[in-house]
Enzyme design. Structure first.
Site, mmCIF file in Angstrom:
data_model
loop_
_atom_site.group_PDB
_atom_site.id
_atom_site.type_symbol
_atom_site.label_atom_id
_atom_site.label_comp_id
_atom_site.label_asym_id
_atom_site.label_seq_id
_atom_site.Cartn_x
_atom_site.Cartn_y
_atom_site.Cartn_z
ATOM 1 N N PRO A 24 29.206 -9.108 59.508
ATOM 2 C CA PRO A 24 29.930 -8.247 60.444
ATOM 3 C C PRO A 24 29.672 -8.695 61.881
ATOM 4 C CG PRO A 24 28.015 -7.117 59.545
ATOM 5 C CD PRO A 24 28.132 -8.399 58.800
ATOM 6 N N LEU A 25 30.744 -8.868 62.637
ATOM 7 C CA LEU A 25 30.672 -9.378 64.006
ATOM 8 C C LEU A 25 31.498 -8.480 64.923
ATOM 9 C CD1 LEU A 25 31.367 -13.094 63.058
ATOM 10 C CD2 LEU A 25 29.180 -12.244 63.938
ATOM 11 N N THR A 26 30.837 -7.738 65.791
ATOM 12 C CA THR A 26 31.554 -6.908 66.757
ATOM 13 C C THR A 26 32.296 -7.800 67.741
ATOM 14 O OG1 THR A 26 30.012 -5.064 66.563
ATOM 15 C CG2 THR A 26 31.287 -5.195 68.587
ATOM 16 N N ALA A 57 31.108 -3.543 62.637
ATOM 17 C CA ALA A 57 30.625 -2.172 62.751
ATOM 18 C C ALA A 57 31.741 -1.260 63.249
ATOM 19 C CB ALA A 57 29.438 -2.130 63.711
ATOM 20 N N GLN A 99 32.059 -2.128 57.265
ATOM 21 C CA GLN A 99 30.742 -1.637 57.670
ATOM 22 C C GLN A 99 30.925 -0.363 58.491
ATOM 23 O OE1 GLN A 99 28.158 -3.260 60.933
ATOM 24 N NE2 GLN A 99 26.939 -4.010 59.223
ATOM 25 N N TYR A 180 20.608 1.112 65.480
ATOM 26 C CA TYR A 180 21.563 2.202 65.532
ATOM 27 C C TYR A 180 21.029 3.380 64.707
ATOM 28 C CZ TYR A 180 24.193 -1.558 67.640
ATOM 29 O OH TYR A 180 24.567 -2.599 68.456
ATOM 30 N N ARG A 225 23.111 -2.757 55.053
ATOM 31 C CA ARG A 225 22.522 -3.792 55.898
ATOM 32 C C ARG A 225 21.241 -3.257 56.528
ATOM 33 N NH1 ARG A 225 24.495 -7.470 61.070
ATOM 34 N NH2 ARG A 225 23.988 -9.443 60.053
ATOM 35 N N GLY A 312 27.288 -15.667 60.487
ATOM 36 C CA GLY A 312 27.841 -14.923 61.608
ATOM 37 C C GLY A 312 28.643 -15.781 62.559
ATOM 38 N N THR A 313 27.986 -16.317 63.604
ATOM 39 C CA THR A 313 28.721 -17.057 64.625
ATOM 40 C C THR A 313 29.424 -18.288 64.065
ATOM 41 O OG1 THR A 313 26.643 -18.146 65.245
ATOM 42 C CG2 THR A 313 27.347 -16.268 66.584
#
Length: 354
Positions: A24-26, A57, A99, A180, A225, A312-313
């Site tokens: 998951p990548l905001t 997210a 997510q 969070y 997660r 991710g990236t």
């Protein structure tokens, strides 16, 4: 046969064609009122070759924004917007879970109509600032949640899970990481409360376990997660390995389909081996994340230490990441200046292999 990144993986009701998962990548590309739009649908469809996409997210409940223009899943418009995304991904042959998330003390009044953020204890995030419509601002001291308010949060996650299925997702990942709300309850650096949701691990984990139970009433494929070592958002725990071990043991009896674990600390402050004790105690699928090369990922999967890796990236800049890894092809470099900026630049314009 020895497993690798390209060995299929059964996951709940799904059969993943590979073990190259998208973390998951905001990206802050939602439209007004936190509604996903066509640009987000294009972005996720480009990455449909992932074994599984774990979408970014997403606010389970209104009024708990921690970013500018992150998506939500609490309104009819948001459900319809996410349906554009899931249809695009499925039409491209992919699989996608959502997510769901509550920002907790990482929220800010300027992002939430003046509303004070809430947390297990009135302890602000220190040493960092948050981006707001008025520029970067310090985090504020959150309001301590009362025990009697927590059932409404559990119910909010349950409704978010139901909405995710209405939007066409294949499952849900509960966000219990990165400082969070649910992570804030888990770790003793941020949870100083007394009573049934504070103190020993079994109390600090109570809200998370209640959320998972509620989500499982709505969704067939549920994951979680965790990031017990990650100090991002001023997080810490006195015994992250013990916390991980206890959680893995307890979660093994819940029917949870997968655990998605950040194995390290983005800021390099806390160290330890989380994956070994989790693997020993959790019988479901174990997904690891943070800094894996293809060769390290293949070795860990072949050894049975993990089942899959979430990238991710690398996925951010390489929409066709599985094929690039399969061919040992060069990877595009991500542009951090466009991680959270509006529009397609640095979002949908990274090239795929010819």
């Amino acid at each position: 046969m020895t497993a690798s990144l390209f060995t299929p993986l059964p996951l709940g009701p799904l059969e993943l064609p590979n073990r190259v998962l998208m973390a998951p990548l905001t990206r802050s590309r939602a439209e007004e009122d936190h509604v996903p739009g066509p640009l987000m649908a294009e972005y996720y469809a480009q990455r449909a070759s992932a074994g599984l996409i774990i979408a970014e997210a997403t606010m389970a409940m209104e009024g708990h924004s921690s970013f500018i223009r992150e998506p939500g899943i609490y309104s009819a418009a948001q459900v319809a917007g996410w349906r554009l995304v899931t249809e695009a991904v499925h039409n491209a042959g992919g699989r996608i879970v959502l997510q769901i998330w509550h920002g907790g003390r990482a929220c800010h009044p300027l992002l939430n109509g003046g509303r004070q953020p809430m947390a297990p204890s009135p302890i602000a995030i220190s040493g960092d600032e948050i981006h707001t419509p008025e520029g970067k601002k310090p985090y504020v001291v959150p309001r301590e949640l009362a025990d009697e308010e927590l059932p409404a949060i559990v119910e909010g996650f349950r409704i978010a899970a139901r909405n995710a299925i209405l939007a066409g997702f294949d499952g849900v990942e509960v966000h219990g990481a990165n400082g969070y709300l649910l992570d804030e309850f888990l770790r003793d650096g941020s949870n100083h409360r007394a009573g049934p949701y504070g103190g020993p691990i079994e109390n600090r984990a109570r809200l998370l376990l209640e959320v998972i139970d509620a989500v499982q009433t709505e969704v067939d494929l549920v994951g979680l997660r965790l990031s017990p070592l990650n100090s991002y958002n001023a997080m810490a725990d006195s015994d992250p390995i013990g916390l991980s071990s206890w959680l893995a043991e307890r979660l093994g009896g819940t029917g949870l389909d997968f655990l998605h674990v950040m194995r390290g600390d983005l800021l390099g402050q806390q160290q330890g081996d989380l994956l070994s004790p989790i693997r020993e105690r959790f019988s479901g699928t174990l997904i690891a994340n943070m800094g894996y090369s293809a060769s390290e990922a293949n070795a860990a999967i072949a050894a049975g230490a993990i089942d899959a890796v979430a990238f991710g990236t690398a996925f951010l800049a390489n929409p066709d990441l599985p094929e690039r890894l399969r061919r040992s092809a060069a990877l595009n470099s991500p542009d951090p200046a466009t991680f959270y900026t509006p529009g397609p630049a640095g979002y949908t314009d990274y090239p795929a292999l010819p």
